[in-house]
Design a protein around this motif. Structure first.
Motif, PDB file in Angstrom:
ATOM      1  N   THR A  14       0.838  -1.202   0.000  1.00 26.77           N
ATOM      2  CA  THR A  14       0.000   0.000   0.000  1.00 26.77           C
ATOM      3  C   THR A  14       0.870   1.249   0.000  1.00 26.77           C
ATOM      4  N   LEU A  15       1.892   1.264   0.844  1.00 28.71           N
ATOM      5  CA  LEU A  15       2.793   2.407   0.920  1.00 28.71           C
ATOM      6  C   LEU A  15       3.567   2.569  -0.387  1.00 28.71           C
ATOM      7  N   ARG A  56      -0.109   1.390  12.532  1.00 31.48           N
ATOM      8  CA  ARG A  56      -0.862   0.413  11.753  1.00 31.48           C
ATOM      9  C   ARG A  56      -1.956   1.136  10.998  1.00 31.48           C
ATOM     10  N   ILE A  57      -2.203   0.697   9.767  1.00 29.75           N
ATOM     11  CA  ILE A  57      -3.250   1.338   8.971  1.00 29.75           C
ATOM     12  C   ILE A  57      -4.586   1.265   9.694  1.00 29.75           C
ATOM     13  N   GLY A  58      -4.823   0.162  10.408  1.00 28.19           N
ATOM     14  CA  GLY A  58      -6.075   0.014  11.137  1.00 28.19           C
ATOM     15  C   GLY A  58      -6.297   1.068  12.207  1.00 28.19           C
ATOM     16  N   ASP A  59      -5.214   1.731  12.638  1.00 33.36           N
ATOM     17  CA  ASP A  59      -5.335   2.771  13.665  1.00 33.36           C
ATOM     18  C   ASP A  59      -6.174   3.955  13.197  1.00 33.36           C
ATOM     19  N   VAL A  60      -6.281   4.145  11.884  1.00 34.24           N
ATOM     20  CA  VAL A  60      -6.989   5.326  11.369  1.00 34.24           C
ATOM     21  C   VAL A  60      -8.418   4.998  10.954  1.00 34.24           C
ATOM     22  N   ARG A 103      -5.658   7.941   1.142  1.00 32.87           N
ATOM     23  CA  ARG A 103      -4.386   7.339   0.755  1.00 32.87           C
ATOM     24  C   ARG A 103      -3.225   8.003   1.496  1.00 32.87           C
ATOM     25  N   GLU A 104      -3.246   9.319   1.574  1.00 35.86           N
ATOM     26  CA  GLU A 104      -2.167  10.024   2.268  1.00 35.86           C
ATOM     27  C   GLU A 104      -2.186   9.722   3.765  1.00 35.86           C
ATOM     28  N   LEU A 105      -3.370   9.615   4.336  1.00 41.56           N
ATOM     29  CA  LEU A 105      -3.489   9.278   5.751  1.00 41.56           C
ATOM     30  C   LEU A 105      -2.895   7.899   6.022  1.00 41.56           C
ATOM     31  N   MET A 106      -3.210   6.928   5.159  1.00 41.55           N
ATOM     32  CA  MET A 106      -2.667   5.582   5.339  1.00 41.55           C
ATOM     33  C   MET A 106      -1.152   5.567   5.180  1.00 41.55           C
ATOM     34  N   ALA A 107      -0.645   6.280   4.163  1.00 41.84           N
ATOM     35  CA  ALA A 107       0.796   6.293   3.909  1.00 41.84           C
ATOM     36  C   ALA A 107       1.566   6.925   5.059  1.00 41.84           C
ATOM     37  N   SER A 108       1.103   8.061   5.539  1.00 40.75           N
ATOM     38  CA  SER A 108       1.816   8.745   6.619  1.00 40.75           C
ATOM     39  C   SER A 108       1.756   7.932   7.909  1.00 40.75           C
ATOM     40  N   THR A 109       0.661   7.205   8.114  1.00 42.74           N
ATOM     41  CA  THR A 109       0.536   6.357   9.306  1.00 42.74           C
ATOM     42  C   THR A 109       1.577   5.241   9.281  1.00 42.74           C
ATOM     43  N   VAL A 110       1.726   4.583   8.132  1.00 44.30           N
ATOM     44  CA  VAL A 110       2.717   3.517   8.004  1.00 44.30           C
ATOM     45  C   VAL A 110       4.128   4.072   8.165  1.00 44.30           C
ATOM     46  N   GLU A 111       4.402   5.217   7.560  1.00 43.80           N
ATOM     47  CA  GLU A 111       5.733   5.829   7.653  1.00 43.80           C
ATOM     48  C   GLU A 111       6.083   6.231   9.082  1.00 43.80           C
ATOM     49  N   ASP A 112       5.070   6.568   9.850  1.00 48.04           N
ATOM     50  CA  ASP A 112       5.296   6.950  11.250  1.00 48.04           C
ATOM     51  C   ASP A 112       5.367   5.743  12.180  1.00 48.04           C
TER      52      ASP A 112
END
Length: 205
Positions: free
Chosen positions: A114-115, A185-189, A173-182
């Protein structure tokens, strides 16, 4: 109708071709998860797929074409999973929640891919840009289709313009990407993604 030995061999060859292609795509997905797309080489893919370079080049012209095929397959499956998760007869907000939850779950099943889709794909060539545009169009069309139900219309929700669908897609998409980079877990959002989607797509006062 009787099957000849030649027919059986042809069928077996076609099944083998599909098997090799799937193995190569799975191997690339594993490489991306472990090393990232940019550090992955054709040799890495071939080694993980336990096949030969000759077999690789029978299916793909280079690493990028293999990558594009992987993303195209993954996104087609994701659209199917999201669409199947939504009951068009459920309450409108339940429908939106179901779609977002399914989307998050599908993305979380392969966070590295995804990232990579969000970060690596835009930096590649013309074929990648074409695929990116096609995938965005497919996801936008999915949103428009999912929001065009009797329950949503009865709630006062108008047909979703393509521009609005793209805004929603880009934001999630940006929310998921920044979450993984930080390191999250994607599920956190999930909850904030559901709330934002309901606010953006819901009925206007």
């Amino acid at each position: 109708m009787r099957t000849t030995g030649s027919d059986a061999l042809t069928r077996a060859a076609k099944e083998d071709e599909g098997g090799f292609r799937a193995r190569l795509l799975d191997a690339l997905a594993t490489c991306i998860a472990e090393d990232g797309y940019r550090r992955t080489t054709v040799a890495d893919i071939v080694r993980r797929a336990r096949t030969s370079r000759r077999t690789f080049y029978e299916h793909f012209s280079d690493k990028e074409s293999c990558y594009l095929a992987l993303l195209a397959d993954a996104n087609a499956r994701m659209i199917e999973q999201i669409s199947a998760a939504v009951d068009p007869k459920a309450r409108w907000d339940v429908q939106i929640r179901a779609a977002v939850v399914a989307w998050i779950a599908a993305a979380e099943s392969a966070p590295a891919l995804t990232l990579s889709w969000i970060r690596d794909l835009p930096s590649l060539g013309t074929a990648a840009r074409t695929l990116q545009r096609d995938m965005m169009d497919a996801f936008a069309a999915m949103i428009q289709t999912l929001c065009d139900t009797e329950e949503l219309r009865a709630a006062g929700i108008q047909p979703v313009p393509r521009q609005l669908a793209i805004i929603l897609l880009g934001g999630l998409r940006e929310l998921m990407a920044s979450t993984v980079e930080d390191g999250g877990r994607i599920g956190d959002v999930t909850e904030v993604a559901v709330e934002a989607s309901i606010a953006l797509l819901g009925p206007r006062d």
